[in-house]
Design a protein around this motif. Structure first.
Motif, short mmCIF file in Angstrom:
data_model
loop_
_atom_site.label_atom_id
_atom_site.label_comp_id
_atom_site.label_asym_id
_atom_site.label_seq_id
_atom_site.Cartn_x
_atom_site.Cartn_y
_atom_site.Cartn_z
N PHE A 274 -0.31 -8.18 -9.41
CA PHE A 274 -0.31 -6.77 -9.80
C PHE A 274 -1.70 -6.16 -9.63
CE2 PHE A 274 -1.40 -3.70 -13.10
CZ PHE A 274 -0.46 -2.71 -12.89
N ILE A 275 -2.73 -6.85 -10.05
CA ILE A 275 -4.10 -6.32 -9.96
C ILE A 275 -4.48 -6.07 -8.50
CG2 ILE A 275 -6.53 -6.91 -10.31
CD1 ILE A 275 -5.60 -8.43 -12.86
N VAL A 276 -4.15 -7.01 -7.63
CA VAL A 276 -4.48 -6.86 -6.22
C VAL A 276 -3.70 -5.71 -5.59
CG1 VAL A 276 -4.37 -7.98 -3.95
CG2 VAL A 276 -5.15 -9.27 -5.94
N CYS A 277 -2.41 -5.62 -5.91
CA CYS A 277 -1.54 -4.63 -5.26
C CYS A 277 -1.67 -3.22 -5.82
CB CYS A 277 -0.09 -5.10 -5.35
SG CYS A 277 0.27 -6.60 -4.41
N LEU A 307 -3.93 6.24 3.66
CA LEU A 307 -4.32 5.34 2.57
C LEU A 307 -3.16 5.12 1.60
CD1 LEU A 307 -7.95 6.61 1.81
CD2 LEU A 307 -7.25 4.56 3.07
N TRP A 308 -2.38 6.18 1.35
CA TRP A 308 -1.24 6.01 0.46
C TRP A 308 -0.15 5.14 1.10
CZ3 TRP A 308 -0.61 5.99 -4.40
CH2 TRP A 308 -1.36 6.83 -5.24
N LEU A 314 1.42 -2.34 -0.42
CA LEU A 314 1.00 -3.28 -1.45
C LEU A 314 1.92 -3.21 -2.66
CD1 LEU A 314 -2.89 -2.84 -1.32
CD2 LEU A 314 -1.55 -4.78 -0.47
N GLU A 315 2.30 -2.01 -3.07
CA GLU A 315 3.21 -1.88 -4.21
C GLU A 315 4.58 -2.46 -3.89
OE1 GLU A 315 3.34 2.11 -5.63
OE2 GLU A 315 1.19 2.20 -6.04
N VAL A 321 7.99 -9.82 -4.64
CA VAL A 321 7.69 -11.25 -4.58
C VAL A 321 7.94 -12.01 -5.88
CG1 VAL A 321 5.95 -10.88 -2.79
CG2 VAL A 321 5.25 -10.90 -5.19
N ASN A 322 8.27 -11.29 -6.97
CA ASN A 322 8.39 -11.97 -8.26
C ASN A 322 9.44 -13.07 -8.25
OD1 ASN A 322 6.36 -10.51 -9.44
ND2 ASN A 322 7.70 -9.06 -10.46
N MET A 323 10.54 -12.87 -7.52
CA MET A 323 11.58 -13.90 -7.48
C MET A 323 11.02 -15.23 -6.99
SD MET A 323 15.11 -14.15 -5.26
CE MET A 323 14.26 -14.93 -3.87
#
Length: 347
Positions: A274-277, A307-308, A314-315, A321-323
């Motif tokens: 989360f911090i990286v993304c 940039l967005w 990333l978001e 990827v949580n699975m």
């Protein structure tokens, strides 16, 4: 023959030269290519993958039940991630050249922002706050292992998760000041679906942007960083202390169990992703607050959108990827997953 004064000629040349024109960092042609690559292909494929993985997460957590506070939080996270991916997928469709060329009776840009951009911000903030709550709950688990179950109960967790959803969906510009309407467009000689704005949204938008965009984004992001650092430091400290106690032959006092340690490591990994993304998007909200030209219709529009688009990628990764993290680091999740979707028991 009279000699001309070089200084006069130079002055005349300087004063008669045309004024310098603003050159954008990214041209319209370059942005057209970037939008197709980043939004249509990368985000589109990533969203499709993430929607499948989060539906799987929701099914698995539902089968596990909600008697554990962590399951409740992870279910809320899966729902918010799914919502974030659905809205991003709609945006990827709107950036598809085939969709634009279809000349459908809609104002693609305005409808995309209303049905995709704004809801995505809401789901992204929900994901941020749920991640912050999960890391905070694990901090309590490792700091107060004997009391955490009395402090963070499944019922209280459900109330907190529901409150986060309600708070974020109270985003005023989503309901006040703009609405979808069918309007005749003389340039296209057709009636199209667009967004009608009024003065109310002009008054509300700056306050809502500062609160929901800048403040909530930075608050949750910084909170997750602090809790993650505490988790890592506390876990390492307790691990070294227990190892030292065991080496002396003494029985270690009751503390963080093996199961809780695994959950702490899994939450730390999720928080790190989360911090990286979410770091770039949090930074860009700050830049938007400090630099008025860094907006959708500002002087740096193409740079802003580029940039967005990278931030959305990333978001999308964070929500998809949580699975795979659960399958790798949670034996309970893996067992339910294999039994439900593969029809076999884990050995």
């Amino acid at each position: 023959m009279e000699m001309s004064d070089p200084d006069v000629n130079e002055t005349e040349l300087m004063t008669s030269s045309p004024p310098a024109q603003f050159v954008p960092f990214i041209s319209d042609e370059e942005w057209a290519i970037i939008s197709v690559v980043n939004f249509t292909f990368i985000c589109g494929l990533g969203c499709l993958t993430g929607m499948v993985t989060n539906v799987i997460n929701i099914v698995v957590f539902a089968k596990q039940g909600f008697h554990d506070s962590m399951n409740v939080s992870l279910m809320g996270l899966a729902v918010s991630d799914l919502g974030s991916l659905v809205t991003t997928f709609w945006m990827s469709i709107c950036f598809n050249p085939l969709f634009i060329a279809a000349d459908l009776p809609i104002d693609v840009k305005e409808v995309m922002n209303t049905l995709g951009g704004r809801p995505h911000i809401i789901f992204a903030r929900i994901t941020s706050f749920i991640t912050a709550f999960i890391t905070f709950e694990r901090c309590l688990c490792i700091s107060l292992p004997l009391k955490v179950k009395m402090i963070i109960t499944p019922r209280r967790t459900k109330i907190i998760i529901i409150f986060i959803f309600i708070l974020m969906f109270s985003y005023p510009p989503l309901y006040v000041g703009n609405r979808l309407e069918w309007v005749f467009d003389s340039s296209r000689n057709a009636t199209i679906l667009t967004v009608e704005f009024n003065e109310e949204v002009i008054k509300i938008e700056p306050v809502a942007f500062f609160l929901y965009g800048v403040t909530f984004s930075l608050l949750s992001f910084v909170f997750v960083i602090c809790c993650t650092i505490v988790l890592v430091v506390k876990l390492n400290t307790k691990t070294k202390w227990r190892q030292a106690t065991a080496a002396k032959g003494a029985s270690a006092p009751e503390g963080v169990g093996v199961k809780d340690k695994k959950v702490v490591k899994m939450v730390t990994f999720i928080s790190s992703i989360f911090i990286v993304c979410f770091g770039p998007s949090s930074l860009m909200f700050v830049v938007m607050a400090l630099e008025p030209r860094f907006r959708l219709n500002g002087a740096f529009t193409n740079l802003y959108m580029t940039l967005w688009s990278a931030s959305f990628i990333l978001e999308t990764v964070n929500s998809s990827v949580n699975m795979f993290v659960y399958l790798t680091m949670s034996s309970k999740y893996r067992a339910v997953f294999m039994k439900t979707f593969l029809g076999r028991e884990e050995k």
